[in-house]
Write an enzyme that holds these catalytic residues in place. Structure first.
Site, mmCIF file in Angstrom:
data_model
loop_
_atom_site.group_PDB
_atom_site.id
_atom_site.type_symbol
_atom_site.label_atom_id
_atom_site.label_comp_id
_atom_site.label_asym_id
_atom_site.label_seq_id
_atom_site.Cartn_x
_atom_site.Cartn_y
_atom_site.Cartn_z
ATOM 1 N N ARG A 1 32.962 -38.919 88.811
ATOM 2 C CA ARG A 1 32.822 -40.505 89.008
ATOM 3 C C ARG A 1 31.339 -40.835 88.940
ATOM 4 N NH1 ARG A 1 37.651 -38.328 90.714
ATOM 5 N NH2 ARG A 1 36.196 -36.515 90.765
ATOM 6 N N THR A 2 30.472 -40.129 90.051
ATOM 7 C CA THR A 2 29.056 -40.508 90.091
ATOM 8 C C THR A 2 28.318 -40.757 88.954
ATOM 9 O OG1 THR A 2 29.701 -39.522 92.092
ATOM 10 C CG2 THR A 2 27.443 -40.271 91.929
ATOM 11 N N LYS B 1 16.299 -20.557 83.032
ATOM 12 C CA LYS B 1 15.259 -19.789 82.576
ATOM 13 C C LYS B 1 14.175 -19.566 83.815
ATOM 14 C CE LYS B 1 14.798 -21.266 77.938
ATOM 15 N NZ LYS B 1 14.260 -22.313 77.038
ATOM 16 N N ARG C 1 21.649 -35.409 91.820
ATOM 17 C CA ARG C 1 22.486 -34.643 92.599
ATOM 18 C C ARG C 1 22.180 -33.299 92.657
ATOM 19 N NH1 ARG C 1 29.055 -35.069 92.542
ATOM 20 N NH2 ARG C 1 28.728 -36.937 93.628
ATOM 21 N N HIS D 1 25.400 -38.983 100.740
ATOM 22 C CA HIS D 1 25.996 -39.466 99.523
ATOM 23 C C HIS D 1 26.152 -41.104 99.532
ATOM 24 C CE1 HIS D 1 28.071 -39.979 95.722
ATOM 25 N NE2 HIS D 1 28.943 -39.196 95.660
HETATM 26 N N1 CP Z 1 33.086 -39.242 94.803
HETATM 27 C C1 CP Z 1 32.185 -38.338 93.968
HETATM 28 O O1 CP Z 1 31.284 -38.072 94.305
HETATM 29 O O2 CP Z 1 32.918 -37.783 92.761
HETATM 30 P P1 CP Z 1 32.221 -36.921 91.769
HETATM 31 O O3 CP Z 1 31.898 -35.741 92.320
HETATM 32 O O4 CP Z 1 33.223 -36.622 90.629
HETATM 33 O O5 CP Z 1 31.093 -37.423 91.353
#
Ligand code: CP
Length: 307
Positions: free
Chosen positions: A55-56, A83, A105, A133
């Site tokens: 999603r993100t 590496k 992320r 998040h």
């Molecule tokens: N909600 C969320 O962060 O989903 P993903 O890990 O798929 O990005």
């Protein structure tokens, strides 16, 4: 407006309100026949994903394309990280190719903060370890505001694996700043010891949380982050804390059911309930694009107003 979005802790109410208001404007733009604006034309954004995401990652990339930015996607797998290249060297090399913004992320809490000390580009946290998040919490708040009209006074219970959850932390900071009441619910082993400092109600019984709440944000049991022995078995977790239609019906309440995804169907939430009339789970995903457009626009330094 702060340059980076590293988390929602300490972000003032006016900034959250501006992001949400801007996201609603972008949502209207996304409903047009041509859902695209030239706002970030000429800007280049890199999406650095050191952890899996559906999603993100997709919604940041889509948001960037809808804003007409140039985008570059980086995954740790298949890169020189394998590496042994460090995060600092990776990002300084990427910045040398003239990036304006970085979305990151990472499994390490604090990785986005570290980047702000290495580079000049604006940094957006797309999830760092168990820490925060922020764009997930913003899209959760947008979805609640859209459904209910306001966040002030709303009772939101976050259910499940609070211990490992960056989504819980960002939601607690954001919702409290916006005047909502927040509760957490889960087995004692999945509630962090410091939770009694968070100013939230704590429930160890899911039926009590359901009776209290206007909305439930049901978290995924993070199988990949569990240490052994935090609860006896997934079956037992589902029996004691799984959110089911029968439990909602027993409470005789029209609750809003949210989930950040990915869902473990039949564990933290009953399979059918995730797709039921109570669920706003796919609305959350839709709103994620508008929220990320808003964040990217507001953090880009572009002053052009939206049409
Ligand atoms: N909600 C969320 O962060 O989903 P993903 O890990 O798929 O990005």
């Amino acid at each position: 407006m702060q340059k980076h979005l590293l988390g929602l802790e300490g972000v003032p109410r006016e900034e959250i309100e501006l992001i949400l208001k801007t996201a609603f404007s972008f949502k209207e733009i996304l409903s047009r026949p041509i859902p695209k604006v030239p706002t970030l034309r000429g800007k280049t954004i890199v999406n650095l994903f050191f952890e899996p995401s559906t999603r993100t990652r997709i919604s940041f990339e889509l948001a960037e394309k809808r804003l007409s930015a140039d985008t570059v996607n980086f995954s740790a797998s298949g890169s020189s990280v394998q590496k042994g290249e460090t995060l600092r060297d990776t990002i300084r090399n990427i910045e040398a190719m003239k990036m304006d913004m970085v979305v990151i992320r990472h499994s390490a809490a604090g990785a986005p903060h570290f980047l702000t000390r290495c580079i000049d580009a604006a940094v957006i946290n797309a999830g760092d370890g168990r820490h925060e998040h922020p764009t997930q919490a913003l899209l959760d708040m947008m979805t609640l505001q859209e459904r209910v009209g306001k966040l002030e006074g709303l009772k939101v219970a976050i259910v499940g694996d609070i211990l490992h959850s960056r989504v819980a932390r960002s939601n607690i900071y954001g919702l409290q700043t916006m005047g909502a009441e927040v509760a957490i619910c889960g087995p004692k082993t999945l509630i962090p010891v410091e939770a009694d400092q968070w100013g939230v109600e704590i429930f160890y019984n899911i039926d009590d949380a359901i009776r209290w709440a206007d909305a439930l944000n049901v978290l995924r049991i993070q199988l990949e982050r569990q240490r052994t022995g935090l609860f006896p078995s997934l079956r037992e977790y589902a029996a004691h804390f799984g959110v089911t239609r029968a439990r909602l019906e027993a409470a005789q309440k029209d609750l809003i059911i949210m989930h950040p995804g990915p869902i473990n169907r039949g564990i933290e939430i009953e399979n059918d309930l995730a797709d039921s009339e109570f669920s706003v789970i796919l609305n959350q995903v839709t709103n994620g694009v508008a929220v990320r457009m808003a964040v990217l626009y507001l953090k880009s330094g572009v002053t052009e107003t939206l049409e």
